[in-house]
Write an enzyme that holds these catalytic residues in place. Structure first.
Site, short mmCIF file in Angstrom:
data_model
loop_
_atom_site.label_atom_id
_atom_site.label_comp_id
_atom_site.label_asym_id
_atom_site.label_seq_id
_atom_site.Cartn_x
_atom_site.Cartn_y
_atom_site.Cartn_z
N GLY A 250 0.81 -1.21 0.00
CA GLY A 250 0.00 0.00 0.00
C GLY A 250 0.84 1.26 0.00
CG ASP A 251 3.42 1.74 3.15
OD1 ASP A 251 2.34 2.24 3.52
OD2 ASP A 251 4.05 0.89 3.80
#
Length: 301
Positions: A250-251
């Site tokens: 997600g990052d």
């Protein structure tokens, strides 16, 4: 300049154990150590994509020294605040058929350290981007994200928030440039289950109505949905591949989106950049590299 804040950095000890069993000795078959934390992950992937950034946050003890050493080794600019007591946490990520995580608590952040952070944030200039990502450690006020965006209000600084629950809900009225919940986190905000892109678009729009300019909802192997401030609803499938490690995916999507937007000033292309960066991390042993992302992008843009 892009700045990322990681309030609770970590050393991530990632191990693979064959047939893990409790109550006995288990031995690793593979192990790696990374500097971790959501903002740090964003900065690492930005660097891999050729975009500089500065990492902000708090470090303590010998683990804090090692986190900073490893980031500088990767030529990532750091501007951390040292905490006088305690140590930065160690997180254990174990794969043995399934993924298991044991996350440390981290040090207590005092008012003096918070004051120093606000002094650093006061130096941000018009056109800068600030990424707020992840949880907050013990002792820190629960409205800290909200207060940071309040202090930056009117300074024309682009803000990105990747957080859950009240941390996310409370910043929406300050009109962040981008928020990135995954579909589970988005569902939790509204006490619903979100399984389809259509549902993600419906509830993502509610975040826009509350103030977010752009909403990026990640959905794992199903891809992502982006609701843009100019009224577009963009739905894309993930590039594909076999899940190896979900840590940092997600990052990586946040970093890829920012890199794509800076390069093209086009939301659809930024979405592809984000999806490819997220998939490259999810389908590899570490965070996405520039070569991995460019290979996937060659088929999409």
């Amino acid at each position: 300049m892009i700045y990322t804040i990681t309030f609770n950095p970590s050393l991530d000890y990632c191990i693979v154990v064959k047939d893990f069993k409790t109550g006995t000795i288990n031995r690793t078959v593979r192990e790696q150590i990374y500097p971790g934390g959501k903002g740090i992950n964003v900065s690492i992937v930005l660097k891999n994509l050729g975009m500089p950034s500065t990492t902000l946050g708090f470090l303590g003890g010998f683990t804090g020294d090692e986190i900073e050493r490893r980031l500088k080794e990767q030529k990532i600019r750091t501007d951390f605040i040292r905490v006088p007591e305690g140590m930065s946490r160690i997180n254990v990520k174990m794969r043995s058929g399934v993924e298991t995580e044991i996350n440390g608590s981290g040090p207590v952040i005092g008012t003096d350290e918070m004051s120093r952070l606000y002094e650093k944030l006061a130096l941000l200039k018009e056109g800068d981007t600030l990424v707020l990502a992840g949880s907050i450690p013990a002792g820190m006020p629960e409205n800290v994200y909200q207060e940071i965006l309040r202090t930056l209000e009117g300074k024309k600084i682009r803000t990105v928030v990747d957080a859950t629950g009240a941390l996310l809900r409370n910043v929406l009225s300050y009109h962040p440039f981008l928020v990135k919940p995954n579909h589970h986190e988005l569902g939790a905000l509204f006490d619903v289950k979100i399984d389809t892109k259509k549902d993600a678009a419906v509830y993502g729009e509610k975040l826009q109505q509350a103030g977010a300019r752009n909403v990026l909802v990640s959905m794992g192997a199903k891809g992502a949905v982006l609701l843009t401030e100019d009224g577009q609803i963009l739905e894309k499938d993930a590039p594909g591949g076999t899940l190896v490690n979900s840590v940092g995916a997600g990052d990586s999507m946040v970093a890829g989106f920012l890199a794509g937007y800076e390069k093209y000033k086009d939301y659809e292309k930024a979405l592809w950049y984000g999806l490819c960066a997220g998939s490259a991390s999810a389908c590899g042993e570490g965070l996405a590299t520039g070569a991995q992302v460019e290979k996937m992008l060659a088929e999409k843009i």
